[in-house]
Design an enzyme around this catalytic site. Structure first.
Site, PDB file in Angstrom:
ATOM      1  N   ASP A 109      -8.303   3.253  -3.596  1.00  0.00           N
ATOM      2  CA  ASP A 109      -7.302   2.410  -2.955  1.00  0.00           C
ATOM      3  C   ASP A 109      -6.888   1.318  -3.932  1.00  0.00           C
ATOM      4  OD1 ASP A 109      -5.742   0.876  -1.282  1.00  0.00           O
ATOM      5  OD2 ASP A 109      -7.239   0.674   0.304  1.00  0.00           O
ATOM      6  N   HIS A 134      -2.113   1.441   7.036  1.00  0.00           N
ATOM      7  CA  HIS A 134      -2.564   1.350   5.659  1.00  0.00           C
ATOM      8  C   HIS A 134      -2.696   2.751   5.065  1.00  0.00           C
ATOM      9  CE1 HIS A 134      -4.297  -0.393   2.130  1.00  0.00           C
ATOM     10  NE2 HIS A 134      -5.469   0.196   2.284  1.00  0.00           N
ATOM     11  N   CYS A 149       0.803  -1.233   0.000  1.00  0.00           N
ATOM     12  CA  CYS A 149       0.000   0.000   0.000  1.00  0.00           C
ATOM     13  C   CYS A 149       0.827   1.270   0.000  1.00  0.00           C
ATOM     14  CB  CYS A 149      -0.986   0.002   1.159  1.00  0.00           C
ATOM     15  SG  CYS A 149      -0.238   0.183   2.810  1.00  0.00           S
TER      16      CYS A 149
END
Length: 262
Positions: free
Chosen positions: A129, A114, A76
């Site tokens: 995302d 995250h 991420c």
């Protein structure tokens, strides 16, 4: 806003080629949606550098070299950092947030580990995302409360919580469960460095234990858990474990487009 493609940096054009995007260059929701869908179908989530003890860099030139030039993936802090850069280069307004990842967490509430993006398109705000290894939204989620977002056979919903801010939930077998939560505190690129370092090096980090990889495909998705490859399609799951290093490398190239030597 329409962007003249002739004014785009060569790195941006190379990134668009990397994800297979050839549509309009503007800041509409349709373009944002297509960019995200292209990304999750072409750039894998993977932690091989972490496993091989190759230090990660979150600097844009290094991410461009790894993900675009060498056609690797990342996790991420790499994937959303670079995707956010691409969106800003195309004229979108992007805000970076930290999220608490709830799925499969036994020690709740989870820590902030995250990286996610809030993106403005056509005057509205969307959650974007491209950096989740498991199943996650393939398209932007409009930032409104208690609206169910159906995405093919998946469903998501944003709610508000007094302690944890926005909570993105997913529907599984008719039940809603938390995927991740976040508050609207903008983050700078440097704010992710310490957490990414923890993920790379902490003894109890999940990222240093086993190989992880995932990518969406036209038929479903491909994943790796440890040494096992899993190919998900509408017909079911094909699982196999390569017997040699050469077989493993070939499976990586075939199912993820990864040349591990790059």
């Amino acid at each position: 806003m329409v962007v003249n493609s002739s004014n785009l940096k060569p790195e941006v054009l190379a990134y668009l080629e990397r994800i297979g995007y050839s549509g309009p260059i503007d800041t509409t929701l349709a373009t944002l949606t297509k960019l995200q869908e292209c990304h999750v179908h072409t750039v894998p989530y993977e932690n091989f550098d972490i496993l091989n003890r190759v230090p990660l860099s979150l600097e844009v030139p290094d991410l461009l070299d790894k993900i675009v030039n060498r056609r690797r993936g990342g996790y991420c802090f790499e994937l959303n950092a670079l995707f956010g850069w691409l969106l800003m280069e195309l004229g979108f307004k992007v805000t970076n947030y930290f999220a608490r990842f709830w799925r499969d967490e036994t020690d709740t509430p989870p820590k902030r580990r995250h990286h996610i993006l809030q993106v403005e398109a056509e005057g509205e705000l969307y959650l974007c995302d491209v950096g989740v290894g498991g199943i996650a939204p393939r398209s932007p989620i409009h930032m409104t409360e208690n609206v169910v977002h159906e995405q093919l056979d998946e469903a998501y919903m944003l709610e508000r919580d007094a302690d944890f801010g926005w909570i993105l939930s997913e529907r599984k077998k008719g039940q809603w469960s938390r995927l991740y939560s976040f508050t609207e505190e903008p983050q700078l690129p440097k704010d992710f460095l310490m957490t990414s370092y923890w993920c790379e090096n902490a003894p109890d980090s999940i990222f240093i234990k086993d190989a992880m990889a995932a990518i969406r495909t036209s038929a479903g998705r491909n994943t790796i858990a440890g040494e096992e490859f899993r190919i998900f399609t509408a017909e079911g799951v094909q699982a196999f474990t390569p017997k040699t290093k050469d077989e493993y490398a070939e499976a990586l190239r075939t199912h993820f487009g990864i040349n591990i030597n790059n």
